[in-house]
Write a protein that holds these residues in place. Structure first.
Motif, short mmCIF file in Angstrom:
data_model
loop_
_atom_site.label_atom_id
_atom_site.label_comp_id
_atom_site.label_asym_id
_atom_site.label_seq_id
_atom_site.Cartn_x
_atom_site.Cartn_y
_atom_site.Cartn_z
N GLY A 181 13.88 -0.85 7.60
CA GLY A 181 14.57 -0.51 8.85
C GLY A 181 14.95 0.95 8.95
N LEU A 182 14.88 1.71 7.85
CA LEU A 182 15.29 3.11 7.85
C LEU A 182 14.18 4.06 8.30
N GLU A 183 12.97 3.54 8.42
CA GLU A 183 11.83 4.31 8.96
C GLU A 183 11.60 5.61 8.19
N VAL A 184 11.51 5.49 6.87
CA VAL A 184 11.11 6.63 6.05
C VAL A 184 9.61 6.51 5.76
N ASN A 185 9.04 7.57 5.17
CA ASN A 185 7.58 7.62 5.04
C ASN A 185 7.04 7.25 3.66
N HIS A 186 7.94 7.10 2.69
CA HIS A 186 7.47 6.92 1.31
C HIS A 186 8.47 6.12 0.50
N PHE A 187 7.95 5.27 -0.39
CA PHE A 187 8.78 4.54 -1.34
C PHE A 187 8.18 4.64 -2.74
N LEU A 223 5.90 -9.51 -4.37
CA LEU A 223 6.62 -9.46 -3.10
C LEU A 223 6.63 -8.02 -2.57
N LEU A 224 6.90 -7.07 -3.46
CA LEU A 224 6.90 -5.66 -3.09
C LEU A 224 5.56 -5.25 -2.50
N GLU A 229 2.60 -3.69 2.33
CA GLU A 229 1.38 -3.76 3.15
C GLU A 229 1.69 -4.26 4.55
N LYS A 230 2.53 -5.27 4.63
CA LYS A 230 2.90 -5.87 5.92
C LYS A 230 3.57 -4.85 6.84
N HIS A 231 4.32 -3.93 6.22
CA HIS A 231 5.07 -2.95 7.03
C HIS A 231 4.35 -1.60 7.16
N GLY A 232 3.07 -1.56 6.78
CA GLY A 232 2.27 -0.36 7.03
C GLY A 232 2.35 0.72 5.98
N TYR A 233 2.80 0.37 4.76
CA TYR A 233 2.85 1.34 3.67
C TYR A 233 1.71 1.05 2.69
N ALA A 234 0.80 2.01 2.56
CA ALA A 234 -0.35 1.82 1.66
C ALA A 234 0.07 2.06 0.22
N GLN A 235 -0.35 1.17 -0.67
CA GLN A 235 -0.10 1.37 -2.09
C GLN A 235 -1.17 2.32 -2.64
N TYR A 236 -0.76 3.53 -3.00
CA TYR A 236 -1.75 4.49 -3.49
C TYR A 236 -1.64 4.70 -5.00
N GLU A 237 -0.61 4.09 -5.61
CA GLU A 237 -0.41 4.15 -7.05
C GLU A 237 0.39 2.92 -7.43
N ILE A 238 0.38 2.55 -8.70
CA ILE A 238 1.02 1.30 -9.13
C ILE A 238 2.42 1.12 -8.53
N SER A 239 3.21 2.19 -8.51
CA SER A 239 4.61 2.07 -8.09
C SER A 239 4.93 2.86 -6.82
N PHE A 241 4.14 3.89 -2.57
CA PHE A 241 3.66 3.39 -1.29
C PHE A 241 4.02 4.41 -0.21
N SER A 242 3.11 4.62 0.73
CA SER A 242 3.42 5.61 1.76
C SER A 242 2.71 5.32 3.07
N LYS A 243 3.25 5.92 4.14
CA LYS A 243 2.52 5.99 5.38
C LYS A 243 1.38 6.99 5.18
N ARG A 244 0.35 6.89 5.99
CA ARG A 244 -0.81 7.77 5.84
C ARG A 244 -0.41 9.25 5.92
N GLY A 245 -0.85 10.03 4.93
CA GLY A 245 -0.57 11.46 4.91
C GLY A 245 0.73 11.84 4.23
N PHE A 246 1.49 10.84 3.76
CA PHE A 246 2.78 11.13 3.13
C PHE A 246 2.79 10.77 1.63
N GLU A 247 1.61 10.66 1.03
CA GLU A 247 1.54 10.44 -0.42
C GLU A 247 2.19 11.63 -1.14
N SER A 248 2.83 11.38 -2.28
CA SER A 248 3.45 12.46 -3.04
C SER A 248 2.38 13.29 -3.73
#
Length: 380
Positions: A181-187, A223-224, A229-239, A241-248
């Motif tokens: 719900g916080l609408e950030v770009n990366h976890f 679950l994570l 994935e359901k909320h539009g965050y792509a898993q680009y590494e084991i731990s 997840f980001s919106k497109r273009g916001f990978e670390s």
């Protein structure tokens, strides 16, 4: 040639029960003198190992945001002078503790070119936050993110931890719901690891730490992955997840096995084929800087064999995996000529999958990543 820099601020107002990073209580520490030592290390490092330019700067800790306004400005000026983050294309990250950042401090960071914030949230369950030794609360996260957005920060990441003592799957799901719900770009989301010399380790040794079962931990990770994935965050590494273009981009430096500078007490560098460890204790770090201009405690020339092993266990952390063509171009040998037996073994177990171009972990492999990585160590 290094194109990334990590800078370590070791000061904390509170030591978290799970933390084994190089850190000290802020009170009574020689903060300004430490920052001046870091400036000398930056200057000498860049003069000895020049770069054509940095792509990423990451300031971690400890808690970098415990610096007061005067100390923060001194530090930011040093970075500006020696690392020259003048290009907007640079990813320039500060780790932040929710509740530490006033609007004035956020504006100061932004004025000096910081364009990414990484908040150590861990959980939105206030009782769990107390249990793990965090001083912030749910409301502090909401306020910090609101202030950051007001100042103009668009690239915000949250760190979460799961499999905490007493944490349930329902509690973790609730944390994820709030986070989305916080609408950030990366976890970044990690399972709790009990490290020696931490409060939790001591409690565990005494039989006073109740952790979720391995089955529950695996269920939380699944679950994570599903919820991200359901909320539009792509898993680009084991731990991660980001919106497109916001990978670390900074963390990708590590997983791509590229070189980087490490500045500060306890920091590690990978420069010109050498892995270098800085002294950790503040007095030792500062005295070495005073004596020689460098705080190096250990230096190790990485062999070709070690580089190839690192390429495997770091690169396989990425969801995309490892490019077989890039490996061959880099090392002059095919990945199968070196690790063919291990690859076949892990594929038979259902932990690795292979395409014409790539080698990567399966979904089950992500759950058992450490087992896969171990298979490639000490092979050559």
């Amino acid at each position: 040639m290094a194109q990334a820099a990590y800078l370590h601020i070791p000061f904390c107002e509170q030591i978290c029960h799970y933390c084994d990073f190089n850190k000290v209580f802020l009170k009574g520490q020689p903060v300004e003198e430490y920052l001046q030592s870091m400036a000398i290390e930056m200057k000498n490092t860049l003069e000895t190992h020049p770069t054509t330019g940095l792509n990423t700067i990451f300031v971690g800790g400890g808690t970098p945001t415990v610096l007061d306004m005067k100390q923060m400005e001194l530090f930011l000026k040093s970075i500006h002078t020696h690392l020259k983050p003048v290009n907007d294309a640079i990813e320039y990250t500060f780790e932040a503790n929710p509740g530490d950042l006033s609007k004035e401090k956020l504006q100061l960071l932004k004025d000096f070119g910081v364009n990414r914030l990484s908040f150590g949230v861990q959980t939105f369950d206030d009782e769990l936050l107390k249990k793990i030794g965090r001083t912030h609360r749910h409301k502090d996260v909401l306020r910090s993110i609101e202030l950051a957005k007001e100042v103009g920060f668009k690239n915000i990441s949250l760190d979460l931890i799961y499999a905490l003592p007493g944490q349930t799957i329902e509690s973790f799901y609730h944390t994820l719901e709030i986070a989305f719900g916080l609408e950030v770009n990366h976890f970044s989301a990690y399972s709790l690891i009990i490290e020696p010399k931490t409060v939790f380790y001591n409690l565990m040794q005494k039989g006073r730490l109740t952790l979720p079962s391995q089955e529950n931990e695996a269920e939380m990770y699944e679950l994570l992955m599903d919820e991200m994935e359901k909320h539009g965050y792509a898993q680009y590494e084991i731990s991660n997840f980001s919106k497109r273009g916001f990978e670390s981009q900074h963390n990708l430096t590590y997983w791509n096995n590229d070189e980087y500078y490490g500045i500060g007490a306890g920091a590690h560098s990978y420069i010109d084929g050498q892995r270098v460890a800085n002294a950790g204790p503040l007095k030792k770090y500062m005295s070495l800087i005073e004596e020689s201009g460098f705080p190096y405690l250990e230096t190790h020339q990485v062999s070709v064999s070690e580089k190839m092993e690192e390429e495997l266990f770091l690169g396989l952390r990425k969801t995309a995996g490892i490019s077989k063509n890039k490996f061959e171009k880099k090392y002059g040998k095919s990945i199968h000529s070196i690790f063919g037996h291990q690859i076949s073994e892990q594929k038979d177990k259902g932990l690795l999958e292979e395409t014409e171009e790539m080698l990567r972990l399966t979904r089950v492999g992500k759950l058992l990543g450490n087992e896969v990585f171990q298979a490639f160590i000490g092979v050559i």
